[in-house]
Design a protein around this motif. Sequence first.
Motif, PDB file in Angstrom:
ATOM      1  N   LEU A 180      -8.083-149.704  42.942  1.00 28.53           N
ATOM      2  CA  LEU A 180      -8.768-148.989  43.634  1.00 28.53           C
ATOM      3  C   LEU A 180     -10.200-148.607  43.342  1.00 28.53           C
ATOM      4  CD1 LEU A 180      -9.116-146.874  46.517  1.00 28.53           C
ATOM      5  CD2 LEU A 180      -9.116-145.185  44.766  1.00 28.53           C
ATOM      6  N   ASN A 181     -11.059-149.450  43.328  1.00 30.75           N
ATOM      7  CA  ASN A 181     -12.427-149.187  42.744  1.00 30.75           C
ATOM      8  C   ASN A 181     -13.602-149.053  43.514  1.00 30.75           C
ATOM      9  OD1 ASN A 181     -14.045-149.619  40.518  1.00 30.75           O
ATOM     10  ND2 ASN A 181     -12.256-151.462  40.112  1.00 30.75           N
ATOM     11  N   ILE A 182     -14.808-149.652  43.051  1.00 31.87           N
ATOM     12  CA  ILE A 182     -15.899-149.156  43.327  1.00 31.87           C
ATOM     13  C   ILE A 182     -17.232-150.383  43.914  1.00 31.87           C
ATOM     14  CG2 ILE A 182     -16.227-146.451  42.430  1.00 31.87           C
ATOM     15  CD1 ILE A 182     -18.180-146.992  40.487  1.00 31.87           C
ATOM     16  N   GLY A 183     -16.464-151.254  43.779  1.00 34.00           N
ATOM     17  CA  GLY A 183     -16.714-152.780  43.827  1.00 34.00           C
ATOM     18  C   GLY A 183     -15.747-153.858  44.098  1.00 34.00           C
ATOM     19  N   GLY A 189     -16.871-151.090  38.360  1.00 32.70           N
ATOM     20  CA  GLY A 189     -15.877-149.584  37.931  1.00 32.70           C
ATOM     21  C   GLY A 189     -16.333-148.527  36.981  1.00 32.70           C
ATOM     22  N   ASN A 190     -15.293-147.898  36.821  1.00 36.23           N
ATOM     23  CA  ASN A 190     -15.677-147.285  35.480  1.00 36.23           C
ATOM     24  C   ASN A 190     -14.986-147.300  34.148  1.00 36.23           C
ATOM     25  OD1 ASN A 190     -12.626-145.923  36.439  1.00 36.23           O
ATOM     26  ND2 ASN A 190     -13.034-144.318  37.374  1.00 36.23           N
ATOM     27  N   ASN A 191     -15.071-146.833  32.960  1.00 36.28           N
ATOM     28  CA  ASN A 191     -14.124-147.119  31.995  1.00 36.28           C
ATOM     29  C   ASN A 191     -12.532-147.027  32.444  1.00 36.28           C
ATOM     30  OD1 ASN A 191     -16.672-147.110  30.935  1.00 36.28           O
ATOM     31  ND2 ASN A 191     -16.039-145.322  29.661  1.00 36.28           N
ATOM     32  N   THR A 193     -10.590-147.805  35.236  1.00 36.87           N
ATOM     33  CA  THR A 193     -10.558-149.406  35.927  1.00 36.87           C
ATOM     34  C   THR A 193     -10.991-150.738  34.812  1.00 36.87           C
ATOM     35  OG1 THR A 193     -12.763-148.848  37.742  1.00 36.87           O
ATOM     36  CG2 THR A 193     -10.768-147.760  38.836  1.00 36.87           C
ATOM     37  N   GLU A 213     -11.674-151.205  47.581  1.00 40.04           N
ATOM     38  CA  GLU A 213     -12.363-150.076  47.724  1.00 40.04           C
ATOM     39  C   GLU A 213     -11.758-148.993  48.846  1.00 40.04           C
ATOM     40  OE1 GLU A 213     -17.150-151.352  47.478  1.00 40.04           O
ATOM     41  OE2 GLU A 213     -16.265-152.925  48.601  1.00 40.04           O
ATOM     42  N   GLY A 214     -12.939-147.987  48.268  1.00 37.95           N
ATOM     43  CA  GLY A 214     -12.318-147.270  49.632  1.00 37.95           C
ATOM     44  C   GLY A 214     -11.900-147.232  50.602  1.00 37.95           C
ATOM     45  N   ARG A 215     -13.120-148.420  51.236  1.00 39.10           N
ATOM     46  CA  ARG A 215     -13.045-148.532  52.736  1.00 39.10           C
ATOM     47  C   ARG A 215     -11.434-149.669  52.971  1.00 39.10           C
ATOM     48  NH1 ARG A 215     -17.664-152.016  51.195  1.00 39.10           N
ATOM     49  NH2 ARG A 215     -19.053-150.751  52.031  1.00 39.10           N
ATOM     50  N   LEU A 217      -9.012-148.927  52.509  1.00 41.16           N
ATOM     51  CA  LEU A 217      -7.561-148.369  52.318  1.00 41.16           C
ATOM     52  C   LEU A 217      -6.637-148.957  52.788  1.00 41.16           C
ATOM     53  CD1 LEU A 217      -6.107-146.844  49.753  1.00 41.16           C
ATOM     54  CD2 LEU A 217      -6.714-145.132  50.638  1.00 41.16           C
ATOM     55  N   CYS A 227      -4.540-145.958  41.244  1.00 43.42           N
ATOM     56  CA  CYS A 227      -5.324-144.973  40.164  1.00 43.42           C
ATOM     57  C   CYS A 227      -5.169-144.255  40.222  1.00 43.42           C
ATOM     58  CB  CYS A 227      -6.252-144.665  42.135  1.00 43.42           C
ATOM     59  SG  CYS A 227      -5.711-143.385  43.303  1.00 43.42           S
ATOM     60  N   ASP A 228      -6.288-143.452  39.381  1.00 38.61           N
ATOM     61  CA  ASP A 228      -5.667-142.510  38.919  1.00 38.61           C
ATOM     62  C   ASP A 228      -4.995-141.067  39.700  1.00 38.61           C
ATOM     63  OD1 ASP A 228      -7.835-140.518  38.227  1.00 38.61           O
ATOM     64  OD2 ASP A 228      -8.293-142.398  38.584  1.00 38.61           O
ATOM     65  N   THR A 231      -7.908-138.926  41.483  1.00 39.35           N
ATOM     66  CA  THR A 231      -8.812-139.329  42.396  1.00 39.35           C
ATOM     67  C   THR A 231      -7.497-139.730  43.652  1.00 39.35           C
ATOM     68  OG1 THR A 231      -9.488-141.618  40.794  1.00 39.35           O
ATOM     69  CG2 THR A 231      -9.794-141.663  43.004  1.00 39.35           C
TER      70      THR A 231
END
Lengths: 312, 312
Positions: A180-183, A189-191, A193, A213-215, A217, A227-228, A231
């Motif tokens: 699960l990530n943002i790109g 991502g964040n540290n 991911t 990504e969120g979309r 799922l 994911c953590d 989240t």
Amino acid sequence: MKIGLDVLGGDYAPGSNVEGAIQAQKLLDEAHRIVLFGDEKATRADIEKAGADPSKFDYVHAPENISMHEHPTKAISHKPNSSIAKGFELLKKGEIDSFSSAGNTGAMLVGSMFSIKTIPGVIRPAIATNVPKLKEGFGVLLDVGANADCKPEMLNQFAILGSIYAEHVYGIASPRVGLLNIGEEEEKGNNLTIATYPLLKENNKINFIGNAEGRDLFSDHADVVVCDGYTGNVVLKLAESFYVVTLKKGFEDSFFARFNYEQYGGSPILGVNAPVIIGHGISTPKAIRNMILLSRDMIASKFIERIKSAFN
Amino acid sequence: MKIGLDVLGGDYAPGSNVEGAIQAQKLLDEAHRIVLFGDEKATRADIEKAGADPSKFDYVHAPENISMHEHPTKAISHKPNSSIAKGFELLKKGEIDSFSSAGNTGAMLVGSMFSIKTIPGVIRPAIATNVPKLKEGFGVLLDVGANADCKPEMLNQFAILGSIYAEHVYGIASPRVGLLNIGEEEEKGNNLTIATYPLLKENNKINFIGNAEGRDLFSDHADVVVCDGYTGNVVLKLAESFYVVTLKKGFEDSFFARFNYEQYGGSPILGVNAPVIIGHGISTPKAIRNMILLSRDMIASKFIERIKSAFN
């Protein structure tokens, strides 16, 4: 096979739990016994009152209940005769093969980690949940709340736990694992991911397909999304709230219907030494029935042995 | 008031952008001018072709476009004649009062941070988005992607940025601020939210109402919800995907309709020295129109001055 069920946990207990157990029992093989943890006399009476045969069930007298708002660790140690404490006691001894409850989630986690314990090699267990897919069926999302803060190594292990669950309990061959990530790109991502991605990429026990990504799922993008727990829990509760809105608005649809937790019964704690399932606090008889059937499937699929050998 | 608009950014540019600008211009006061950044000659021709009067607009000739997939920092420095680079150049000089684009989000962020720069006292700017409320209207969620990793102090500042935005641009009196979290109690959460809670509690510039769970996002629980940019982006894309599903399924409803980004035009970058708005890549004329009107509202409400005095 002995399937343990907490009769006292949940907002509609014991009525809903007893009714669900009766429904499930009719669907089980003769060799499969449901073991009911609660007030034995009252439970037998409830079963009889519901028109079923109490001799079709096994009982463990555990009349105390751990309520939703009790402190998990304290409750388990201070209430040895509670249904949850007794459940884990017998699960640890191997006298039952699985335990499930719609009661105090924290107590179920504490029982899992400190009584039956984490499988050697697993850093931390994770709670998995079903994610309805738009087209059909379900995917798996984890962690949805056991670990609010995660390390990359934990997410890498959740990928293995989720894969084995999706493959052997849900019958998804070579499940596609997404992070699960943002790109879409590896460097996004964040540290957490960003550090997790290369671990997943090199993990030959899973079929890693990159970021989700969120979309993605609910699309056919991945079968297992990792994911953590912070989240995952936010996502889970958000998705549930959407489902509730569609219900309230009267939008009937097979996709939205698959959001209903009743369909799959509960969320397993993966990575511990026995099948443990947490039911929704508002579990109906149907949810309890499906939680028992999921317990059976987890036992029958030798899920725990498969996890053990993956982490050996 | 001079409202800058990138004519070249977005999947449907320049047609959609020009059409949106024409629609918006009709709704603006005479003293408000839309300044169009793109190929001046082509833009004038497009406006004329659409049956509108090119003299009603101002123009800055910036014929180059930064595409969606270009590296933001490189693109801005290598393409000084791009619509986005020119937009920030004039915004910095004070020749326009706001700038908005449906183009490269990264370039908009880079331009904001390195050209017009962050307001003194603000650690990092945040991207805010509208969150439809079940009952009516909108709430504000931030950060939705500018900062994948956040410190508690940043979330505490996002709360102030979001509050001032909700109050002065959306007219919500004393907006209730919630911390996106995985439990109702103060001690629940991950390391970040647990450390952020006491900061928000002690922050007398906001009306903090405690944690907001995933399920509270669309309810009347909070007006402003604060989270790190990783979580916010996952939530945003998940919510969008739900909206797309309801569209595909033909579920018409005023609540779901409010998910449509066209309704509010774009997501502002809060905490920088001028109003900057990022539009959706697939911005329609209606979205562009509303992005211009949101720019006007941000300028008219003296949003930037209010932020500056809050961080003074």
